[in-house]
Structures are given as structure tokens and as C-alpha cells.
Design a protein around this motif. Structure first.
Motif, mmCIF file in Angstrom:
data_model
loop_
_atom_site.group_PDB
_atom_site.id
_atom_site.type_symbol
_atom_site.label_atom_id
_atom_site.label_comp_id
_atom_site.label_asym_id
_atom_site.label_seq_id
_atom_site.Cartn_x
_atom_site.Cartn_y
_atom_site.Cartn_z
ATOM 1 N N LYS A 1 20.516 -90.428 48.815
ATOM 2 C CA LYS A 1 20.634 -90.591 50.264
ATOM 3 C C LYS A 1 21.775 -91.511 50.632
ATOM 4 O O LYS A 1 22.078 -92.459 49.907
ATOM 5 C CB LYS A 1 19.396 -91.313 50.814
ATOM 6 N N ALA A 2 22.347 -91.265 51.811
ATOM 7 C CA ALA A 2 23.222 -92.247 52.438
ATOM 8 C C ALA A 2 22.484 -92.803 53.646
ATOM 9 O O ALA A 2 21.702 -92.090 54.291
ATOM 10 C CB ALA A 2 24.521 -91.599 52.872
ATOM 11 N N ILE A 3 22.697 -94.071 53.920
ATOM 12 C CA ILE A 3 22.038 -94.708 55.069
ATOM 13 C C ILE A 3 23.097 -95.446 55.878
ATOM 14 O O ILE A 3 23.829 -96.278 55.339
ATOM 15 C CB ILE A 3 20.950 -95.698 54.598
ATOM 16 N N ARG B 1 28.875 -81.948 61.585
ATOM 17 C CA ARG B 1 30.173 -81.386 61.174
ATOM 18 C C ARG B 1 30.270 -81.270 59.660
ATOM 19 O O ARG B 1 30.769 -80.281 59.138
ATOM 20 C CB ARG B 1 31.285 -82.286 61.706
ATOM 21 N N TYR B 2 29.742 -82.296 58.977
ATOM 22 C CA TYR B 2 29.855 -82.280 57.525
ATOM 23 C C TYR B 2 28.547 -81.878 56.839
ATOM 24 O O TYR B 2 28.294 -82.229 55.702
ATOM 25 C CB TYR B 2 30.388 -83.631 57.031
ATOM 26 N N GLU B 3 27.714 -81.176 57.574
ATOM 27 C CA GLU B 3 26.499 -80.571 57.023
ATOM 28 C C GLU B 3 25.507 -81.563 56.424
ATOM 29 O O GLU B 3 24.879 -81.317 55.396
ATOM 30 C CB GLU B 3 26.877 -79.496 55.988
ATOM 31 N N GLY B 4 25.413 -82.699 57.078
ATOM 32 C CA GLY B 4 24.439 -83.710 56.628
ATOM 33 C C GLY B 4 23.032 -83.270 56.999
ATOM 34 O O GLY B 4 22.760 -82.945 58.150
ATOM 35 N N ASN B 5 22.151 -83.233 56.009
ATOM 36 C CA ASN B 5 20.758 -82.920 56.299
ATOM 37 C C ASN B 5 20.049 -84.225 56.639
ATOM 38 O O ASN B 5 19.695 -85.012 55.764
ATOM 39 C CB ASN B 5 20.102 -82.240 55.090
ATOM 40 N N GLU C 1 23.506 -84.688 48.676
ATOM 41 C CA GLU C 1 23.861 -83.524 47.872
ATOM 42 C C GLU C 1 24.580 -82.439 48.677
ATOM 43 O O GLU C 1 25.644 -81.959 48.297
ATOM 44 C CB GLU C 1 22.613 -82.939 47.225
ATOM 45 N N SER C 2 23.988 -82.115 49.832
ATOM 46 C CA SER C 2 24.556 -81.020 50.617
ATOM 47 C C SER C 2 25.659 -81.494 51.567
ATOM 48 O O SER C 2 26.234 -80.707 52.303
ATOM 49 C CB SER C 2 23.436 -80.379 51.437
ATOM 50 N N PHE C 3 25.943 -82.793 51.550
ATOM 51 C CA PHE C 3 26.929 -83.336 52.492
ATOM 52 C C PHE C 3 28.326 -82.960 52.017
ATOM 53 O O PHE C 3 28.633 -83.060 50.834
ATOM 54 C CB PHE C 3 26.771 -84.855 52.559
ATOM 55 N N SER C 4 29.189 -82.553 52.953
ATOM 56 C CA SER C 4 30.467 -82.023 52.494
ATOM 57 C C SER C 4 31.545 -83.095 52.315
ATOM 58 O O SER C 4 32.692 -82.776 52.016
ATOM 59 C CB SER C 4 30.937 -80.902 53.419
ATOM 60 N N ILE C 5 31.207 -84.357 52.504
ATOM 61 C CA ILE C 5 32.153 -85.437 52.182
ATOM 62 C C ILE C 5 31.620 -86.139 50.929
ATOM 63 O O ILE C 5 30.424 -86.373 50.820
ATOM 64 C CB ILE C 5 32.249 -86.478 53.321
ATOM 65 N N GLN D 1 35.477 -94.206 54.836
ATOM 66 C CA GLN D 1 36.783 -94.086 55.494
ATOM 67 C C GLN D 1 36.762 -93.013 56.579
ATOM 68 O O GLN D 1 37.256 -93.221 57.688
ATOM 69 C CB GLN D 1 37.826 -93.729 54.439
ATOM 70 N N LYS D 2 36.175 -91.886 56.255
ATOM 71 C CA LYS D 2 36.069 -90.787 57.220
ATOM 72 C C LYS D 2 35.328 -91.240 58.481
ATOM 73 O O LYS D 2 35.760 -90.960 59.605
ATOM 74 C CB LYS D 2 35.265 -89.625 56.604
ATOM 75 N N PHE D 3 34.204 -91.930 58.267
ATOM 76 C CA PHE D 3 33.422 -92.358 59.424
ATOM 77 C C PHE D 3 34.204 -93.375 60.235
ATOM 78 O O PHE D 3 34.164 -93.358 61.473
ATOM 79 C CB PHE D 3 32.069 -92.935 58.968
ATOM 80 N N GLU D 4 34.922 -94.245 59.558
ATOM 81 C CA GLU D 4 35.770 -95.227 60.242
ATOM 82 C C GLU D 4 36.796 -94.499 61.111
ATOM 83 O O GLU D 4 36.945 -94.801 62.301
ATOM 84 C CB GLU D 4 36.471 -96.087 59.175
ATOM 85 N N GLU D 5 37.482 -93.534 60.533
ATOM 86 C CA GLU D 5 38.528 -92.802 61.252
ATOM 87 C C GLU D 5 37.996 -91.991 62.422
ATOM 88 O O GLU D 5 38.507 -92.023 63.523
ATOM 89 C CB GLU D 5 39.224 -91.814 60.306
ATOM 90 N N GLU D 6 36.916 -91.262 62.143
ATOM 91 C CA GLU D 6 36.477 -90.273 63.130
ATOM 92 C C GLU D 6 35.494 -90.816 64.160
ATOM 93 O O GLU D 6 35.337 -90.249 65.229
ATOM 94 C CB GLU D 6 35.856 -89.062 62.416
#
Lengths: 284, 284, 284, 284
Positions: B3-5, B26-30, B54-58, B65-70
Motif C-alpha cells: 500500500k501507499a498512504i 488517472r494512474y489507476e489507484g485502487n 500493485e495496480s498503480f501505474s506510477i 515527485q509526480k504528486f509534487e508536480e501534478e
């Protein structure tokens, strides 16, 4: 504060939260509460969102259509939209016992329950004076084995006339017909004086005494056709001991009943109860 | 399940939920859990979202970094990103009392607590055998008035060596220095054997007995420099009676301590505790 | 059922139980309840015995003297003898908050509290209508900084006139003078809206909110000159969460207050509360 | 402290308390606890008295006969006389689940339970190491459909050999035969993982989940031939919510099971449990 409340129960969650929150953000909705729940087993997604109406840039009348067009339609999903005004109208059904009735009237009087009580229905005349002293109509409709159908027809007429939204059976002690229940699906709340599913049916305090339990309880649930088997909204318990007589169990239990019933009414009023199969999701 | 939290504590909520849920969609996070809270008084918004990796596309490495940017960059907001692996590493500090230690080791052994316990530190040798029978290192560091500084230096060294993430004081009975506390901000959990803020300090069961309270309790809190005054994570209580001696209060209370402490550890491990000023938001 | 209740608080127990039970047996007392307690620390013995009067072979009027001669005299001990008739007379002191008042009147009306309520005293006029609808006198005695002494003189006069046995402060919000307290030693019950000794004094729900406690409570105690420090009769608690506002704490807490206060009144009425130093022995 | 404990269950109370307390006074018994209870419905009187042996002027060996001659004989009543030494000997029956086992061993190790544990019996080998690390014998007796009788014969032999006084089924998961139950009447304690009489039988947490209850519980009871229907000793509950999975219910419930079972063992050890018909009188 004027609020809108959106309820979603849908088979899938993918993108719904994003779409709903985008919608509310786009129209400047000041979100007050958002809750979600996923039931993995059933593959069901549940969501409740409440927001302030005043600052919302869509008028109350247009929200439903806009949401249908911009969100729900795309997912092919149903939703329910509620407002906290006008206040829901509750009919109270009582018999002779006053404790739940008093408790509800007291809380209503203290401004704790956001509803109107146009009507109290009883099969006994006993509680008329108290009810009327709160300025509420008291309809005495005697019920016996031979007049059940007729009595219920009269009740339905009164419920209709008074534009009743939901019914609370505050120890009413009579079994409603399927016809009445169908008319108010998940909108009739009963307080059962046991910790269900223990002690279904009549005289649960006697049964608890017989079994020698160390804890008794009360259960608020929506009424379904099967006796004491509807979706449970709230339960609470109290400890008892070997020296407690049945009448002491009754007294201890009544304190529990009052608290449980008033919580269930509150959750129902705030649209916090979602029913799925025979269970409830409660966003408190 | 990996998991990511994501944890957000920010001054404003406008659009954050929409942006976060859009990002995850957008990145298919379940999404597994999402909770929000607004503290109107402080004008603060709190959010916790957990999703399957697992199913997350990042990739795990790029999420930050992605979350920071977007997302975060646009709001100018901070955030914390956690993963449930590798497991957090906890050091247990104990003294002579075994009940909390046993309880934690038992739960850990039963797989209830997702963490590693590289180290138990004690100022007494008494509990060595039990701890070692669970295959855990036991470091006996005696503490007295003259060697406090030295003892703590040794503790810090061990914490460093063992890459400890957080500390649990399981009835450790010693006051930590500001230096150690600063090194683990909101990462030292203490169990205090009273219902705080009643009975701060030493011998709370004696004080409860003296005062004649009818209910005793226990409190798990993060340690701050002010004694027993840090943010409360969890509390629970138990009923007592006039005939209970102090030693019975101790025994009744220990059952409460165990339950409270293990709940606090669980909330902490699952990143469900957010601290604001001297209070906690707990998304359980 | 007509009952006699004997209360003994004495320094020693040796032979007392035997002598008392022999006495009751000799005169054919049908014992309903007997409870004993020994406080080892204080070297004190406590006993409460209740028996049916009807079948007792000593007349109500002679019991005291007989017991003095045959039992108490030999031990040189004091005792108290009570009867459950005539009913104790309670004065209720209230301010503006109605929840405890309603609850007590409702229970009294349902026959749960064996007492008379000749008098409600308030420093505000607000609750007059409700009280009078129950056929109870409502005395409005305004209290302010300049008329405290005068107001209390008036209260004492009313208490006298109405032959009041004990007073219940149902969220009265005013501090009584030492003079009034002395007049009713261990016969004034206050409900404090916190889990004492936490949050003594004004605005405990605000203080609980500030401290971030996870459980709130209420305490019924006898009033002594030291504020909120008298012997505790009963306490109860309820769980709260980070999202509860102060006004929600108030509402959750009021449910606890009602239950705690009514239990305390019940114990007091049944002579189940024995005070020793600043603590209570409660034979429930 | 060496104690004698007298238990009386008799059809009438008249004069018994007087006679017993006279007897204890006559021989200088320092009474530690006395409790009585009258069950009006059954016309039964219950009494438990505990006193110090050291200062008692009758030797341990003669008490029974003396009491028979001087008291019991006159009333024609039965009684039971116990001493708190030698310590009662308990056999623990376990399966694979460790939580109740750990809890009991931990408490025993901390000196909270006044008993010896000569023997743990299990139908699985899993918990051997833990048990043996406490210096207790672990007997692995596999049980399957074809060897039930044989397995039980072996168990009975071990119980005999180890002079076991009572048995605790700490989530043993096997149904005992009537023969074994008869051999230990009201001396086999089972922990059932539901709030009986709700969810009798297998998989109660699953059933609780299905029914959507808001509170789960655990029940300790004496084993009788009817499944989960024996006299209840202790019960406790915990609140659950819609988002709790079955495995979370299990975990929350296990905490309750431990507390309930250890309380039941304690009451049993202290001879505080009196069984009447299918109920218990518990003098705690």
C-alpha cells in the motif's frame, strides 16, 4: 445552515470520488462531510457528501439535473439528493409506555432533532395529555384482533394527510402489516428491547432473565416483514447482575432503549444510514 | 498487500479532494481508504488516502515527485507519503512490569501488528528471558540519578544502530530527556495508567483510590517535554467499586492499559494518527 | 412494601453481623438486602440491612430503642435507622438547561423514583411551564453578585417550609454558600459535567475539547465547600472523536449526565450511599 | 493469606445468616467477605462467607464437622466448605489459537491467578513450544471423527493422573462427550466467541457479520451437554462498524474473549460462582 446531501450506492468506485469532488469544486461547494465505504465482498461502493447550499453556484432546483448530466449519467449510476429543509416529518407510534416518547419529545423540545412531529398515533388513550401539552396531535386508534385492517387503513390515511416521511415505533407493541411496511421502505424505525438477534419476539427481558445473561441491550432497526429481522441501525448494552429482578431489567433496559432510539433517529434524519441487503452502512 | 498512504494537513481544502482523487484515478489507484476532516476552528484540512500499489501505474519511486508536480505544487502544500513496507521498526522500553510487554509480544507473534521489533531496552534485567525467547534483543541499561545522560547516550546509539522508527514506552517509568524526545517527534508512544488529564504523574492508581473515583482508565499519548501532557491517541476506562483495593485497581487497570496501548500502536503503524497542535485526528 | 433500613458505620466488625442478624431473626424480620464492607485501611466496618416491616414483631416506633438496648448499646456504636415512608422530599435546583430536569420528572412520573418533589427552585424563569405542568411548584429566585445572601435566605426559607430532605442541583450553575451546605450535609447532590477530577470548574466540555480527550464523562457527587471535590457517588463516560465539535460534546455529555444523576438519586433514596472521609461506599 | 470459604444454597434463609455469623464470631473468625442473595422466585437463599484461618479457633480439619453439628444439622441443610490451599489444579484445552492461552499464561506468570496448571491438552501440536517455555506439560492428543472415544479416554486418564480440579476450554473447538462433562459438573469453563444466546454454534463472527450487528461479544459459561447453553458466568462486548471485515471482528473479539475468560476463571477460583438451575449467582 442549509445543506445538500448526496448519497451514492453503486457497484463500482473507479473515478466516482474524483468526478463527484470535481463537480462540487467546480460549483464552489463548501464540503462539510464526505464519507466513503467499499464493501469488497459485495463489490459495492457507498458515498455520502454534504455541502453548504448558500455558496453553491447551482440553484437548489437545478442540482439534480446538473449532477445527472455531468456525473451520474456518465457512470450510469443512480443517486439520491436530499436537503435538510423542509424538515422531515415524523409520526410516532406509541402504546402505553412513556419512556421513549418522553425522551424524544424532550430532545425535540431542546432542539436536538431536526424534524417536525405532526402526529402521535396510539392504540391506547393513556399518553394523550403529555403529547398534547407539547402541541402535538394525538390520534387514538384502538387495535384488536378483529379491526386490524380497518385500524391500519385509518393510520395510512392519517400518515397521508400529515405528509409523514418516516415512522418511529417507540415501543408500539403491535405488528404492522406488509402493506404499511411496503409503503415506508427503510423508513420505519423500531426499537426492540433486546440485543438482537438474541431474544427476538415478545418479552425479551423475561427471556434474558431466564437465560441468565450478564448484559442486556436494545436494538433500533428498520422494520421489514420478518419480525425483528430488519437492518440494524444502532445497538447498545448495559450490565446486569444476578440480583436484578425482571422489573429492574426493564428499568435498566429502558435507559438503553432511549439512547439507542434517539441515535437511530438522528442518523436517519441526517441521511447517514445506507441500507444494503439486510445491513446498514452508517456514516457517523 | 502493498500500500501507499498519503497524508495531507493543510490550511485549506478547496479543490484538494478533487485534485487528489483525480490523481489517483488517472494512474489507476485502487483506493482502499479515504478519510477527510476539517477543523473549522483552526481552518485546517486533514486527509488520509491509502491505495494498492500493485495496480498503480506510477512506480513506488516516482510517486512522490509526480504528486509534487501534478498536485501538491499547485496548492503550495506539504504532504507525507508512506508505504507499508519495509515494516516500521519499533523499540520497546520496559521496566519491571510485564503485562504490556507480554501483550505486545503476543499480538506481534499472532501477526496482528505489522512491524519489526529489533530491540527491547530496560533499566532492569528482569524481563530478559521472556524477550529473548521471542528472538528479540534485550538491552539492559541501568538508569539512576547519576548516570542519566550516559544511559541515554547509550540508548540513542542503540536506536540508531537498530534503525528504530518509533519507540513505545510500555510502563517504562523513567522520564526521557528533551534531547531524546526531540529526536523522535510524535514517534514516542507512552501508556499512562490513568484517564488523563486526571492523575498526572506518579502513582495514579493510588490517587484514584484516594479520590474515590468510580471509573479508572488508561491513556496512550505521544511523549512531549511536558509530563503526561502530549497529544492523546487513545483512552479507555473500567468500572471499579468501593471494595476494590489499590492492588485490585492496578490489576483492573492493567487490562485497560494493554488494550489502549495496542490500539495506539496499531493506529500509529497504519499512519492513522495526525497531530495538530496538542491534539490528534485519528482516522480509524 | 414497607421497609426498615439500618445503616452501621463503625470502627470494628467483630460480632456485629452476628448480633444484628440475631436481632432481626429474633423478631422475625424478613431480610431483603444485607451488605457489608470492611475498609482495612481505615479499620472501618460498614453495614446496610433492609427488611420488611409488616411481618416484623417490633412496631416501627420501638425499633430504634430496642436495637439500641439489645445491640448497639453493647458495642457502644452509632447507627441510623430509616424507613422508606413517608417518601423523602427532594428540592430540585435548576438554571436554564432542561435535560436533567426533564429526565428526573419523566422518571418520577413513571414511578421509578420513590420520593416527593414539592419544589423546583431556579434563578431563571425559563422552565416554569414544564415544571408546573407536572403539578410542581416553581420558585424563581434570581441570583446575582449583589443579592446572593438574600437569595439564599429565601431559598432556605422555602426548603424549610417544604420540609425538604435533600437537594439535587440539576445543572444549577451557581455555587452554594457554606451555610446552605452545612445545613444539608451529604444531602446535596450535584451533577458535574466532567469525569472528575479532570476538568474541575466552569466549562468542562470546552476544556475536554481543548485537551483532545477521547472520552468524556459526568460525575454525581455530594456538595462540600471545596468546589467539585465532594464524595463521588456515580460516574459514567462516553466516547467522542476528533470530529466532534464542542456543541456535540455537550449533547453527548448530556445523555451521560442524565443517567449518572438519576442513578445517584436512586442510590441516595434507597440509603445505599455511605460516606466515609471524602469517599462513598455504595451498596448497589 | 489462608482462607476458608463457606457456600450455602438452601431453600430458606430464616435464621441462617444469624446462625452462620454467630458460629464465625464464636470461634473468632475474621470475616473477609460475606455475600447473600435471595431468589424470591425460586425461594432459594445463597450465601458465601470467607474468613481467615490463622486466627480461627477451630482447626482446618474440624471445621466441617463442627459446622455440621452446630449449624447445618439444625437447618437440615447442605453446604460446601473450601480452602484456598492447596491451589486448584486447572487443565487447559487448546487448539491452534493462541490468544486466550497466552493471556492465561501471562496472568498466571504475573501471579494474578491462584492456581496450578499441571497440563495443557491440545488436538494440535502448534502451541507446544510456548507452553513448555512456561514449564508446563503439553499433551498432544489428535482428535478426529474415528478416534473421539479413544482420545477422550486418554484425556480422562491424564486429568486423573494430574489430579485436575477443573478444565478451561480456551478456544478448544471440539465438543466434549457427555461422559467427560458429567465427570466435571460445573467445572468445565468454555469461552464462546459470541454474545450468547446470539450466534450459538460454529463461526459466530461470520454470523455476526452477516446479521450486521453493531456490537459483538464473548461469553464464558460452564459446559453442559446442550451446546453453548450452559450457565453463563461472564459476558463482555465491543463496538464494531460497517467497515470492519470478518477478520477485524475476529481480532476485536479476541480481546474481549481474553478478558471474559480470565474473569470467569478468577470468579471460579475464588468460589464466587454459585449455579442454580441454568443460571449463576456471582458474588464479585
Amino acid at each position: 445552515m442549509k445543506k445538500a446531501i448526496l448519497i451514492i450506492q453503486y457497484k463500482d468506485q473507479k473515478g466516482i470520488v474524483a468526478a463527484v469532488s470535481q463537480f462540487l469544486f467546480r460549483y464552489e461547494g463548501n464540503i462539510l462531510e464526505v464519507d466513503q465505504h467499499v464493501d469488497e465482498e459485495l463489490g459495492m461502493f457507498f458515498m455520502r457528501a454534504a455541502w453548504e447550499l448558500e455558496s453553491f453556484s447551482i440553484s437548489k432546483e437545478s442540482i439534480k439535473q446538473k449532477f445527472e448530466e455531468e456525473v451520474a449519467g456518465k457512470f450510469g449510476m443512480d443517486f439520491r439528493l436530499h436537503f435538510n429543509f423542509p424538515k422531515p416529518r415524523m409520526a410516532l407510534f406509541v402504546s402505553k409506555l412513556s419512556h421513549c416518547l418522553f425522551d424524544i419529545l424532550g430532545r425535540h423540545h431542546a432542539g436536538q432533532l431536526e424534524m417536525d412531529i405532526p402526529l402521535v398515533v396510539s392504540n391506547h388513550p393513556d399518553l394523550r395529555l403529555v403529547v398534547e401539552s407539547f402541541g402535538i396531535k394525538y390520534e387514538h386508534i384502538p387495535v384488536n384482533n378483529s379491526n386490524k385492517e380497518e385500524a391500519e387503513a385509518k393510520q395510512l390515511e392519517l400518515l397521508e394527510e400529515n405528509q409523514v416521511d418516516f415512522i418511529v415505533l417507540a415501543r408500539y407493541m403491535q405488528i404492522l402489516s406488509g402493506k404499511l411496511i411496503e409503503r415506508f421502505p427503510n423508513r420505519i424505525i423500531n426499537i426492540h428491547h433486546s440485543f438482537l438477534p438474541a431474544f427476538i419476539g415478545a418479552k425479551p427481558y423475561h427471556a434474558a432473565y431466564e437465560r441468565g445473561v450478564k448484559i442486556i441491550g436494545a436494538t433500533a432497526h428498520y422494520v421489514t416483514e420478518e419480525l425483528d429481522a430488519g437492518p440494524i441501525i444502532e445497538q447498545e448494552v448495559a450490565r446486569v447482575r444476578h440480583h436484578n429482578t425482571i422489573s429492574e431489567l426493564v428499568q435498566i433496559g429502558q435507559d438503553v432503549e432511549k439512547v439507542v432510539l434517539s441515535k437511530a433517529i438522528k442518523y436517519h434524519l441526517e441521511r447517514k444510514v445506507l441500507v444494503v441487503k439486510n445491513k446498514t452502512v452508517i456514516f457517523y
